[in-house]
Design an enzyme around this catalytic site. Structure first.
Site, short mmCIF file in Angstrom:
data_model
loop_
_atom_site.label_atom_id
_atom_site.label_comp_id
_atom_site.label_asym_id
_atom_site.label_seq_id
_atom_site.Cartn_x
_atom_site.Cartn_y
_atom_site.Cartn_z
N TRP A 10 22.87 69.35 -13.47
CA TRP A 10 24.23 69.72 -13.02
C TRP A 10 24.26 71.05 -12.26
O TRP A 10 25.31 71.45 -11.76
CB TRP A 10 25.17 69.79 -14.23
N LYS A 11 23.15 71.75 -12.23
CA LYS A 11 23.09 73.06 -11.55
C LYS A 11 24.26 73.94 -12.03
O LYS A 11 24.62 73.86 -13.21
CB LYS A 11 23.11 72.87 -10.03
N SER A 214 18.08 63.77 -3.37
CA SER A 214 19.13 62.88 -2.85
C SER A 214 19.04 61.46 -3.39
O SER A 214 19.25 60.49 -2.65
CB SER A 214 19.12 62.90 -1.31
C1 PEP Z 1 17.88 68.54 -7.78
O1 PEP Z 1 18.64 69.47 -7.84
O2 PEP Z 1 16.91 68.51 -8.54
C2 PEP Z 1 18.16 67.45 -6.83
C3 PEP Z 1 17.25 66.53 -6.69
O3 PEP Z 1 19.36 67.51 -6.15
P1 PEP Z 1 19.98 66.34 -5.24
O4 PEP Z 1 19.92 65.06 -6.03
O5 PEP Z 1 21.39 66.78 -4.97
O6 PEP Z 1 19.15 66.26 -4.00
#
Ligand code: PEP
Length: 255
Positions: A10-11, A214
């Site tokens: 979730w950062k 992504s």
């Molecule tokens: C991540 O933060 O580990 C990540 C893969 O982000 P995203 O899925 O948004 O690219």
């Protein structure tokens, strides 16, 4: 057979009340999944709430996004492995590319944290991955080898078995660009080969290697059916409970 592991990073999103709203919907959507291990990785402040709400669930664990390597002391602003353990945290993400790029984390720092995690019976999710410039120079394997050997220095077979590796090409994180399934599989196979060199083939064969960058409901199935891709570390799409539930379902054997 390696059980798939799909984690929601979730950062710096999700207050406690937002976490609760997420889980209410997510748990309804996911029904009685028991084939995929799910890890919710909230910011520190939401960990107690998420842990409390997940006490009854078997296949959904709680993770942390970072930690310091010392047990306690004068380290203002840091969180220790023991503090996480007390909140029923089982996994800790270490060496995420945002920690490496924004906060200057090196492989040596990641390695210290990895060993501190084992001491507190936390399972590290160790992130590795190349930048676009490194890929264009043909340095993917060199970068992965250096990061793995540095981050996992002095890690034995028993500990490696408890460890998850996340292959996250930096150019694919939060950009909407995904490595093709073939590109990702190639990197994962190389990572497994390197893990075998660090320990032995039987151990490397048991280690779960997640793909991150992504991942969305519409690309999850293709990625998750590659032979060496054992799960996903999901950022953006994990903030929506329905999207994340779809990704988890794509990881099930018939997903
Ligand atoms: C991540 O933060 O580990 C990540 C893969 O982000 P995203 O899925 O948004 O690219």
């Amino acid at each position: 057979m390696r059980k798939k592991i799909i984690a929601a990073n979730w950062k710096m999103h999700m207050t406690q009340s937002e976490s609760e709203a997420f889980l209410t919907t997510f748990l309804r959507e996911i029904e009685d999944n028991d084939t995929v291990e799910v890890v919710i990785v909230p910011p520190f402040t939401s960990i107690p709430k998420v842990s409390e709400l997940l006490t009854q669930t078997q296949n959904i664990k709680v993770g942390a996004q970072n930690m310091y390597w010392e047990r306690s002391g004068a380290f203002t602003g840091e969180i220790s492995p023991a503090m996480l353990r007390e909140l029923f945290v089982r996994y800790v993400v270490l060496g995420h590319s945002e920690r490496r790029a924004i906060f200057g984390e090196t492989d040596e720092i990641v390695n210290r944290k990895v060993h501190a995690a084992y001491e507190e019976v936390l399972r590290p999710i160790v992130c590795v991955g190349e930048t676009l410039g490194q890929r264009e120079k043909g340095d993917v394997e060199k970068v992965l080898s250096t990061q793995l050997r540095g981050s996992l220095a002095n890690v034995g077979a028993k500990e490696l078995h408890e460890t998850v590796i996340a292959y996250e090409p930096v150019w694919a994180i939060g950009t909407g660009k995904t490595a093709s399934a073939a590109e990702a599989q190639k990197a994962h196979a190389f990572i497994r080969k390197t893990l075998a060199e660090l320990t032995d083939e039987a151990t490397a064969d048991k280690v779960r290697i997640q793909y991150g960058g992504s991942v969305k409901p519409d690309n999850a199935h293709e990625l998750l059916t590659q032979p060496d891709i054992d799960g996903a570390l999901v950022g953006g799409a994990s903030l929506d409970p329905r999207s994340f539930a779809q990704i988890v379902k794509a990881g099930a054997p018939n997903g």
